[in-house]
Scaffold this active site. Structure first.
Site, PDB file in Angstrom:
ATOM      1  N   CYS A  42      22.818  35.740  -9.749  1.00 25.87           N
ATOM      2  CA  CYS A  42      22.624  36.203  -8.614  1.00 25.87           C
ATOM      3  C   CYS A  42      22.250  36.459  -7.930  1.00 25.87           C
ATOM      4  O   CYS A  42      21.840  35.523  -7.527  1.00 25.87           O
ATOM      5  CB  CYS A  42      21.409  37.862  -9.999  1.00 25.87           C
ATOM      6  N   CYS A  73      17.803  37.111  -5.190  1.00 27.29           N
ATOM      7  CA  CYS A  73      17.279  35.574  -5.492  1.00 27.29           C
ATOM      8  C   CYS A  73      17.866  34.585  -5.567  1.00 27.29           C
ATOM      9  O   CYS A  73      18.241  34.527  -5.869  1.00 27.29           O
ATOM     10  CB  CYS A  73      16.155  35.816  -6.584  1.00 27.29           C
ATOM     11  N   GLN A 119      11.207  49.564   6.209  1.00 30.43           N
ATOM     12  CA  GLN A 119      11.653  47.973   5.509  1.00 30.43           C
ATOM     13  C   GLN A 119      11.009  48.257   4.064  1.00 30.43           C
ATOM     14  O   GLN A 119      10.343  49.087   3.861  1.00 30.43           O
ATOM     15  CB  GLN A 119      10.040  47.505   6.339  1.00 30.43           C
ATOM     16  N   TYR A 169      15.366  50.279  19.759  1.00 28.43           N
ATOM     17  CA  TYR A 169      15.771  49.901  18.934  1.00 28.43           C
ATOM     18  C   TYR A 169      14.797  50.351  17.250  1.00 28.43           C
ATOM     19  O   TYR A 169      14.255  49.740  16.675  1.00 28.43           O
ATOM     20  CB  TYR A 169      16.573  48.637  17.991  1.00 28.43           C
ATOM     21  N   ASP A 174      13.719  44.908  18.557  1.00 36.27           N
ATOM     22  CA  ASP A 174      13.389  45.278  17.225  1.00 36.27           C
ATOM     23  C   ASP A 174      14.754  45.063  16.514  1.00 36.27           C
ATOM     24  O   ASP A 174      15.071  46.162  16.353  1.00 36.27           O
ATOM     25  CB  ASP A 174      12.162  45.959  15.954  1.00 36.27           C
ATOM     26  N   CYS A 183      14.872  39.841  12.455  1.00 32.35           N
ATOM     27  CA  CYS A 183      15.263  38.818  11.222  1.00 32.35           C
ATOM     28  C   CYS A 183      16.070  38.413  10.513  1.00 32.35           C
ATOM     29  O   CYS A 183      17.049  38.450   9.767  1.00 32.35           O
ATOM     30  CB  CYS A 183      15.781  40.695  10.424  1.00 32.35           C
TER      31      CYS A 183
END
Length: 426
Positions: free
Chosen positions: A58, A61, A277, A306, A372, A399
């Site tokens: 999957c 994860c 988040q 942002y 950000d 990120c």
């Protein structure tokens, strides 16, 4: 996992350092090859038994079979190597990653895709009587049409799995067809679940291909009656072929159009399609780190590029004179202003528009600049304007370590990287 065969680098999916494995090459290039594991001969001491039956198949994860402390070590290493190899930033002080407060059950948002033909694991393929029809769940990595029938996902609180099961059973008994990911025909497209960690509220968002909301009323009634925690049932409707769980328009079927969640002492209203988040407790760690690095005394002007739904400006509002958020998505700015009103914050303002244009309209130099950006990072024109503005301190929230490294290269002619702090949200 990485191994060298006759000097050639071979990247082995699902292998980790210390494993002894039998592999098969699946792809060969001039300078490297890719492989998959046929048999695990001897497990690395860093391996653990993954609790999920879909682990290794999957896309939800990737590292369940890896000890969490080791995961954090490799995530820190990933950040450091991105800075070194892409940004040519040597000897950066990259601190140990701050761990997620929860390893499982931490996600406040899950999206499950519907399919008229589910994807089977090797174990399921051995069961000739298994139903190969309806599936509702997560995807095989890198595919849009391979969807598992996810009975239980450990990333969300367990009540979400009961809701998922009830929706699955309702869809099975429904006369409306499941959407075909190849044919683009059908009704049922996605199930999105949102959970408020602070108030233990749930939003059920049903994404369908067309408006048939009367047919959803029995399901709506079932969920509202069975689960007091469900305070919102939403229907997003989209005829677009793109596999994105966002409607062209939205109906509130029951309860409220939003749920509320808390970070620190502030409460944020979250609509079906707004950004928040996905790890609430981890986000609190992230924003506390931003606050620490901003080093505010209460007299500073802060600009947040942002700024999204205003989370960072609101969390910094108590330690700054003024916070100005720049954002190009109108619905996010509307959410930010609403969140300010809701929290009685009066020293934040938000500017809507393309940041390449709105940043140029800011007359005075800020004391602190927060950046950000989305995964793609800063536009190079924005970086040029930052260099022209020259704030004393920048806190960059990334990120994506790859685009972080690229953007730091754009800024390094005027700035020195003082410290890098990874925060694990996944």
């Amino acid at each position: 996992g990485l191994v060298r065969v006759s000097g050639m680098a071979v990247f082995v999916d699902q292998a980790i350092p210390g494993d002894q494995v039998l592999i098969r090459i699946t792809r060969k290039k001039k300078n490297y090859a890719e492989a998959r594991v046929l048999e695990l001969l001897k497990a690395s001491p860093d391996r653990i038994h993954p609790p999920c039956v879909f682990s290794g198949f999957c896309g939800g994860c990737k590292w369940q079979f890896l000890n969490y402390e080791i995961q954090l070590r490799y995530k820190r290493q990933h950040v450091r190597e991105s800075l070194q190899h892409i940004g040519q930033l040597k000897d950066m002080p990259v601190r140990s990653a701050i761990p997620s407060p929860q390893i499982f059950g931490y996600r406040n948002k899950m999206e499950f895709s519907c399919t008229d033909r589910r994807w089977l694991t090797p174990a399921e393929l051995q069961q000739p009587e298994i139903d190969k029809g309806l599936g509702i769940g997560l995807h095989v990595p890198g595919t849009f049409f391979k969807v598992f029938d996810t009975k239980r996902c450990l990333l969300q609180p367990d009540l979400g799995n009961h809701i998922l099961d009830d929706v699955r059973n309702f869809i099975k008994s429904s006369e409306l067809p499941v959407y075909g990911l190849r044919s683009h025909q059908g009704f049922w497209r996605f199930l999105m679940l949102r959970h408020s960690t602070g108030d233990d509220q749930w939003m059920v968002n049903l994404i369908t291909a067309f408006d048939a909301h009367q047919a959803l009323q029995p399901l709506t009634g079932l969920l509202m009656e069975k689960y007091p925690q469900v305070t919102a049932v939403i229907n997003n409707i989209t005829s677009r072929k793109a596999g994105v769980a966002i409607g062209e328009f939205e109906l509130t079927l029951a309860g409220n159009p939003t749920i509320a969640d808390k970070i620190g002492s502030f409460e944020f209203e979250i609509s079906a399609n707004s950004f928040f988040q996905t790890n609430t407790l981890g986000a609190a760690e992230l924003y506390e780190t931003v606050k620490k690095y901003a080093e505010l005394s209460g007299s500073e002007t802060v600009i947040d590029l942002y700024s999204g739904t205003g989370t960072i400006p609101i969390l910094l509002s108590g330690v700054a004179r003024e916070v100005i958020g720049l954002e190009m998505i109108s619905s996010a700015v509307a959410d930010a202003k609403n969140n300010c009103r809701h929290n009685q914050v009066e020293n934040c303002r938000f500017v809507l528009g393309d940041i390449r244009e709105t940043l140029a309209l800011i007359a005075s130099r800020p004391d602190v600049l927060i950046i950000d950006p989305p995964r793609a990072g800063m536009h190079k024109d924005v970086a040029k304007q930052v260099l022209a503005m020259l704030p004393e301190r920048i806190v960059y929230v990334s990120c994506n370590p790859t685009t972080l490294a690229r953007d730091l290269v754009l800024l390094k002619e005027a700035y020195q990287v003082k410290e890098v702090q990874p925060v694990d949200l996944f």
